[in-house]
Design a protein around this motif. Structure first.
Motif, PDB file in Angstrom:
ATOM      1  N   ALA A 221       1.110  -1.479  -0.301  1.00 58.42           N
ATOM      2  CA  ALA A 221      -0.244  -0.034  -0.192  1.00 58.42           C
ATOM      3  C   ALA A 221       0.890   0.998  -0.350  1.00 58.42           C
ATOM      4  O   ALA A 221       0.681   2.195  -0.513  1.00 58.42           O
ATOM      5  CB  ALA A 221      -0.540  -0.152   0.997  1.00 58.42           C
ATOM      6  N   VAL A 222       2.175   1.026   1.022  1.00 59.06           N
ATOM      7  CA  VAL A 222       2.452   1.946   0.655  1.00 59.06           C
ATOM      8  C   VAL A 222       3.577   3.064  -0.856  1.00 59.06           C
ATOM      9  O   VAL A 222       3.164   4.157  -1.279  1.00 59.06           O
ATOM     10  CB  VAL A 222       3.805   1.982   1.796  1.00 59.06           C
ATOM     11  CG1 VAL A 222       4.735   3.354   1.863  1.00 59.06           C
ATOM     12  CG2 VAL A 222       3.323   2.246   3.219  1.00 59.06           C
ATOM     13  N   ILE A 223       3.987   1.440  -1.178  1.00 58.71           N
ATOM     14  CA  ILE A 223       4.527   1.398  -2.843  1.00 58.71           C
ATOM     15  C   ILE A 223       3.315   2.565  -3.964  1.00 58.71           C
ATOM     16  O   ILE A 223       4.217   2.984  -4.599  1.00 58.71           O
ATOM     17  CB  ILE A 223       5.159   0.477  -2.296  1.00 58.71           C
ATOM     18  CG1 ILE A 223       6.287  -0.037  -2.213  1.00 58.71           C
ATOM     19  CG2 ILE A 223       5.434   0.284  -4.347  1.00 58.71           C
ATOM     20  CD1 ILE A 223       6.854  -1.669  -2.144  1.00 58.71           C
ATOM     21  N   ASN A 224       2.851   1.779  -3.786  1.00 56.68           N
ATOM     22  CA  ASN A 224       1.322   2.368  -4.341  1.00 56.68           C
ATOM     23  C   ASN A 224       0.933   3.917  -3.906  1.00 56.68           C
ATOM     24  O   ASN A 224       1.121   4.883  -5.280  1.00 56.68           O
ATOM     25  CB  ASN A 224      -0.156   1.291  -4.501  1.00 56.68           C
ATOM     26  CG  ASN A 224       0.088   0.105  -4.913  1.00 56.68           C
ATOM     27  OD1 ASN A 224       0.989  -0.260  -5.938  1.00 56.68           O
ATOM     28  ND2 ASN A 224      -0.173  -0.857  -4.271  1.00 56.68           N
ATOM     29  N   LEU A 225       0.184   4.023  -3.050  1.00 57.62           N
ATOM     30  CA  LEU A 225       0.568   5.397  -2.307  1.00 57.62           C
ATOM     31  C   LEU A 225       1.531   6.189  -2.592  1.00 57.62           C
ATOM     32  O   LEU A 225       1.397   6.760  -3.687  1.00 57.62           O
ATOM     33  CB  LEU A 225       0.338   5.401  -0.746  1.00 57.62           C
ATOM     34  CG  LEU A 225      -0.147   7.115  -0.140  1.00 57.62           C
ATOM     35  CD1 LEU A 225      -0.783   7.424  -0.389  1.00 57.62           C
ATOM     36  CD2 LEU A 225       0.333   6.289   1.414  1.00 57.62           C
ATOM     37  N   ALA A 226       2.547   6.130  -2.565  1.00 59.10           N
ATOM     38  CA  ALA A 226       3.963   6.968  -2.992  1.00 59.10           C
ATOM     39  C   ALA A 226       3.954   6.634  -4.964  1.00 59.10           C
ATOM     40  O   ALA A 226       3.861   8.101  -5.280  1.00 59.10           O
ATOM     41  CB  ALA A 226       4.987   6.139  -2.439  1.00 59.10           C
TER      42      ALA A 226
END
Ligand code: C2E
Ligand code: CA
Ligand code: CA
Ligand code: CA
Length: 279
Positions: A221-226
């Motif tokens: 989720a962090v990778i996608n958000l970023a």
């Protein structure tokens, strides 16, 4: 039992006194450390998962203490923050990083970027940005060779001031990274309001990322958000091939950790890069 109780009480206070003595002594030594040139920077490479190249390294400070040997930042940075000496140490770190970048000019390492760590306390200093600008200029180093790592604490207090400092840094061309992402207590709103280039996912999410479903979900989720915000992602504390495979398959941009290399003195880093040991 009473005897024992008293002994353990004495032991406890002696332990506390020892710690306090050591703290005072260390603080006194710290006041001499800059003048005596006792700090050194170690460098830990970051591997770009797409190009398999190393284009950046994080500078991590060490204190070569005259009697205690090589001290890690955990042993003296908190003390330096309390006493306010952290501001001078931070200026030294920026200078040492810029000098290293200048030394790498016209060598095979001239494209490396150096990331330095700055605490919120250091960002409080009104003159910090001018110091960074002047140091880059004096060493003849382009600002985009320098990256600054800040933790989420800076988005909790002094927000107006910190936003101003970050904007000025970004305007110089310095890259901004959020360190230890996901363990701070700040909201995500700052990703909208601050000019962030890089998120570093904290090691605590990476350690079990291939074993724990929740860590895997959070990391993805962090990778996608970023990425949806146009921000690159570094995973910290990568120690296994399995973690590397997971991160690569989910599009993480860079990894840093013992799998690639421990933090190294500059000569050791150069040797490892030269021999291709890190790829
Ligand atoms: P950090 O910025 O989160 O740095 C990462 C820490 O994790 C480093 O510890 C590094 O050696 C360690 N590490 C890297 N890869 C791995 C791995 O694969 N596994 C494990 N278990 N650990 C790994 P270090 O060098 O002891 O630094 C600790 C902290 O001290 C840093 O955490 C940073 O917050 C602070 N620090 C370091 N240098 C400076 C500095 O120049 N200025 C300031 N203000 N703080 C600094
Ligand atoms: Ca860092
Ligand atoms: Ca970190
Ligand atoms: Ca940390």
């Amino acid at each position: 039992a009473k005897e024992q109780g008293r002994n353990s009480y004495q032991f406890y206070t002696e332990g506390m006194q020892d710690r306090e003595m050591m703290r005072l002594e260390l603080d006194k030594d710290l006041s001499q450390a800059l003048a005596n040139d006792e700090f050194v920077l170690f460098f830990q490479p970051q591997l770009d998962l797409q190009s398999s190249e190393i284009n950046s390294v994080e500078a991590l400070i060490r204190w070569q203490h005259p009697r205690r040997g090589l001290l890690s930042p955990a042993e003296f940075i908190p003390l330096a923050e309390e006493s306010g000496r952290i501001n001078d140490i931070g200026r030294w770190v920026v200078m040492a990083a810029c000098q290293q970048l200048a030394r790498w000019k016209d060598t095979p390492y001239e494209n490396l970027r150096i990331a330095v760590n700055l605490s919120g306390r250091e960002l409080d200093d009104e003159n910090l940005v001018d110091h960074i600008r002047d140091t880059l200029k004096a060493e003849g180093v382009p600002a985009n060779r320098l990256e600054v790592e800040l933790t989420e604490e800076i988005f909790i207090q002094n927000i107006e001031h910190n936003l101003n400092q970050l904007s000025r840094l970004r305007q110089l061309g310095v890259h901004l990274a959020i360190d230890d992402f996901g363990v701070g207590y700040s909201s995500l709103g700052y990703l909208r309001d601050f000019p962030v280039d890089l998120l570093k996912i904290d090691r605590s999410f990476i350690t079990d990322v291939t074993e724990r479903h929740d860590d895997a979900v959070i990391t993805r989720a962090v990778i996608n958000l970023a990425h949806n915000l146009g921000i690159h992602v570094v995973a910290e504390g990568v120690e296994t091939e399995d973690q590397l495979r997971f991160l690569k398959s989910h599009g993480c941009n860079l990894i840093q950790g013992y799998l690639i290399s421990r933090p190294l003195p500059s000569e050791d880093l150069e040797m490892a890069l030269e021999k291709g040991l890190l790829l």
